[in-house]
Design an enzyme around this catalytic site. Sequence first.
Site, short mmCIF file in Angstrom:
data_model
loop_
_atom_site.label_atom_id
_atom_site.label_comp_id
_atom_site.label_asym_id
_atom_site.label_seq_id
_atom_site.Cartn_x
_atom_site.Cartn_y
_atom_site.Cartn_z
N ASP A 1 1.61 -10.36 1.24
CA ASP A 1 1.37 -8.97 1.67
C ASP A 1 2.37 -8.64 2.79
O ASP A 1 3.15 -9.49 3.22
CB ASP A 1 -0.08 -8.84 2.17
CG ASP A 1 -0.55 -7.39 2.29
OD1 ASP A 1 0.23 -6.46 2.00
OD2 ASP A 1 -1.72 -7.19 2.70
N GLU A 2 2.30 -7.43 3.29
CA GLU A 2 3.11 -7.01 4.45
C GLU A 2 2.62 -7.74 5.71
O GLU A 2 1.63 -8.47 5.67
CB GLU A 2 2.93 -5.51 4.66
CG GLU A 2 1.47 -5.18 5.02
CD GLU A 2 1.24 -3.77 5.52
OE1 GLU A 2 2.18 -3.13 5.99
OE2 GLU A 2 0.08 -3.32 5.44
N ASP B 1 6.49 0.78 6.32
CA ASP B 1 5.04 0.50 6.25
C ASP B 1 4.38 1.53 5.35
O ASP B 1 3.90 2.53 5.83
CB ASP B 1 4.48 0.54 7.68
CG ASP B 1 2.98 0.27 7.74
OD1 ASP B 1 2.43 -0.21 6.74
OD2 ASP B 1 2.38 0.56 8.78
N ASP C 1 -0.46 4.37 1.09
CA ASP C 1 -0.85 5.33 2.13
C ASP C 1 -0.05 5.07 3.40
O ASP C 1 0.47 3.96 3.61
CB ASP C 1 -2.36 5.26 2.42
CG ASP C 1 -2.80 3.86 2.83
OD1 ASP C 1 -2.46 2.89 2.14
OD2 ASP C 1 -3.46 3.73 3.89
N GLU D 1 -5.11 1.43 2.99
CA GLU D 1 -4.95 0.28 3.90
C GLU D 1 -5.01 0.72 5.35
O GLU D 1 -5.56 0.02 6.20
CB GLU D 1 -3.60 -0.42 3.60
CG GLU D 1 -3.41 -1.75 4.32
CD GLU D 1 -2.88 -1.62 5.75
OE1 GLU D 1 -3.00 -2.58 6.53
OE2 GLU D 1 -2.36 -0.54 6.09
N GLU D 2 -4.42 1.87 5.65
CA GLU D 2 -4.32 2.30 7.05
C GLU D 2 -5.66 2.72 7.64
O GLU D 2 -5.76 2.95 8.84
CB GLU D 2 -3.32 3.46 7.17
CG GLU D 2 -1.88 3.09 6.83
CD GLU D 2 -1.24 2.11 7.84
OE1 GLU D 2 -1.90 1.73 8.81
OE2 GLU D 2 -0.08 1.74 7.62
N HIS E 1 4.55 2.99 12.66
CA HIS E 1 3.51 3.88 13.21
C HIS E 1 4.09 4.81 14.30
O HIS E 1 3.33 5.54 14.92
CB HIS E 1 2.31 3.13 13.79
CG HIS E 1 1.45 2.48 12.75
ND1 HIS E 1 0.13 2.16 12.95
CD2 HIS E 1 1.72 2.10 11.48
CE1 HIS E 1 -0.37 1.59 11.87
NE2 HIS E 1 0.58 1.54 10.96
N HIS F 1 0.83 -1.22 0.00
CA HIS F 1 0.00 0.00 0.00
C HIS F 1 0.86 1.25 0.00
O HIS F 1 1.99 1.26 0.49
CB HIS F 1 -1.00 0.00 1.16
CG HIS F 1 -0.41 0.03 2.53
ND1 HIS F 1 -0.13 1.19 3.21
CD2 HIS F 1 -0.04 -0.97 3.37
CE1 HIS F 1 0.37 0.90 4.40
NE2 HIS F 1 0.45 -0.41 4.53
C1 LIG Z 1 7.20 -13.33 20.74
C2 LIG Z 1 7.36 -12.15 19.96
C3 LIG Z 1 6.80 -12.21 18.58
C4 LIG Z 1 6.83 -10.89 18.04
C5 LIG Z 1 6.22 -10.76 16.73
C6 LIG Z 1 6.23 -9.34 16.38
C7 LIG Z 1 6.41 -9.19 14.93
C8 LIG Z 1 6.41 -7.75 14.55
C9 LIG Z 1 6.80 -7.61 13.18
C10 LIG Z 1 6.30 -6.73 12.37
C11 LIG Z 1 5.23 -5.79 12.74
C12 LIG Z 1 4.22 -5.87 11.72
C13 LIG Z 1 3.22 -4.81 11.81
C14 LIG Z 1 1.97 -5.31 11.24
C15 LIG Z 1 1.56 -4.56 10.01
C16 LIG Z 1 0.30 -3.90 10.29
C17 LIG Z 1 -0.14 -3.01 9.19
C18 LIG Z 1 -1.06 -1.97 9.78
O1 LIG Z 1 -0.59 -1.06 10.40
N1 LIG Z 1 -2.38 -2.13 9.63
C19 LIG Z 1 -3.35 -1.30 10.27
C20 LIG Z 1 -4.64 -1.43 9.51
C21 LIG Z 1 -5.72 -0.56 10.03
C22 LIG Z 1 -7.02 -0.83 9.35
C23 LIG Z 1 -8.13 -0.05 9.99
N2 LIG Z 1 -8.97 -0.89 10.76
C24 LIG Z 1 -3.57 -1.78 11.69
O2 LIG Z 1 -3.43 -2.96 11.99
O3 LIG Z 1 -3.87 -0.94 12.54
ZN LIG Z 2 0.97 -1.34 6.36
ZN LIG Z 3 0.43 0.54 9.14
#
Ligand SMILES: CCCCCCCC/C=C\CCCCCCCC(=O)N[C@@H](CCCCN)C(=O)O
Ligand SMILES: [Zn+2]
Ligand SMILES: [Zn+2]
Length: 453
Positions: free
Chosen positions: A166-167, A105, A75, A139-140, A413, A73
């Site tokens: 995807d991410e 991101d 945005d 997406e956000e 974020h 994405h």
């Molecule tokens: C035992 C420890 C394991 C740790 C695992 C942590 C892994 C962390 C790695 C990466 C972080 C990824 C972040 C996820 C991406 C999320 C994308 C995002 O910000 N999406 C938004 C969408 C909002 C939609 C509106 N409802 C969100 O989730 O807020």
């Molecule tokens: Zn994202």
């Molecule tokens: Zn995000």
Amino acid sequence: MFSLGAIKIPTVAFLRKQLNTTALIEFGKYIQKVFPAVFSTEFIQHEVVGEYSYLFTVRGSDPQLMPYMLLAHMDVVPASEEGWKFPPFSAEEDEGYIYGRGTLDNKNSAIGILQALEFLLRRNYRPRRSFYIGIGHDEEVSGLDGGKQIAMLLQARGVKLSFLLDEGSGILDGVIEGIKSPVALIAVTEKGSLTLNLTVRSDPGHSSAPPKETSIGILAAAVSRLEKNPMPRLFGYGPELMMFEHLASEFAFPLNIVMKNLWLFSPLVSRIIERKPTGNSMVRTTTALTIFKAGIKFNVIPHLASAAVNFRIHPAQKVAEVLEIVKDTIDDDRVEITVTEAFDPLPISPWDDQALGVQIFRRTIMDVFPHVSSIAPGVCIGNTDSRHFTNLTDAIYRFNPVVLKADDVSRIHGWNERISVKDYEKQVEFLFQLIQNSDIDKLPKPHLSTHEL
Ligand SMILES: CCCCCCCC/C=C\CCCCCCCC(=O)N[C@@H](CCCCN)C(=O)O
Ligand SMILES: [Zn+2]
Ligand SMILES: [Zn+2]
């Protein structure tokens, strides 16, 4: 080299109806300028979907091969000017890192995918297997007008995907306590989400003669109860069990034995890993108090206090169950609860020797990141546009081919989001290899190496 111009375009999504549309249009023009081969190659069709999102259809030479999809994405979430080492839309380079909102991101993926394809096209490469590229614009803030519209368009065309990438996860280096070497976690599901709006109404009045309890006090007590009473531990009841079992050999003795026997030790392990926010997100449905509003003047008792609470639902739980627990915990009829957004955790994608996507990811990770010592199925703790594609495939994977160190997770974020030039180049290399590795028509033989398979 990262297309720094992409980071400089402030494609901020604040609310579904509050997008920086000027920036989104500029981003569209920008990619047309920097990826001329992608936009002019005869076997690639590009379409604008939902006004600002992009869908690319790359027609492979062998129509017998089932297509796949790469999703990203354009945005980004808003970024404050303060708190950052460099302004968030400056794309400043410092000591080998590019700083800016969207560097992790998710402009790294959006630009990285197009960059890899551009390189391949310049080498006159035509893939055998067709694939789609989706670059969402919202997406956000839900993906309803971008990613979801792309999914619906493909569905209307009768498209079925062999897998979708995807991410949502990455190569974790020092993020999981007890694991020293980098491990690639490919998320096979993502947590559900429930956002509640809590409102308390009470009579307004003069602050000199306050009632015993005000709307603010009642609401504050309710949200505090939610924070002080976390959702139940569910560690070991979802796919995180598979994740830790795959990673068991990465831990030193005696933790390796503990992780191999989570059926016995999960209560102990969950108490240890819940101490850190990322660990806690694996253990349970998380509770985050994100908005609190009340009051207009210091000497006026406000009529209304409202708050938003966001829960990320563990794969072993459902929206309805979380809602019941919330009501029981608040246990106060004066607090009005309304659901703003709700969806259950996403289905679990296949993780076995027959899963084409997984085999291709494994092979590509081993090619490009030879220092990665394990490749394991994970859980995405946030949400991604991929959740709109469940009608097109059951093989949805979330993995950003970027090495994340312990302090990188909070940059997403947060302040000082950044990617190293080297890591971005690796991401492009991964995508460059992935597209070529996806041209196989049969699954590769199981790889006999020290890697976790
Ligand atoms: C035992 C420890 C394991 C740790 C695992 C942590 C892994 C962390 C790695 C990466 C972080 C990824 C972040 C996820 C991406 C999320 C994308 C995002 O910000 N999406 C938004 C969408 C909002 C939609 C509106 N409802 C969100 O989730 O807020
Ligand atoms: Zn994202
Ligand atoms: Zn995000």
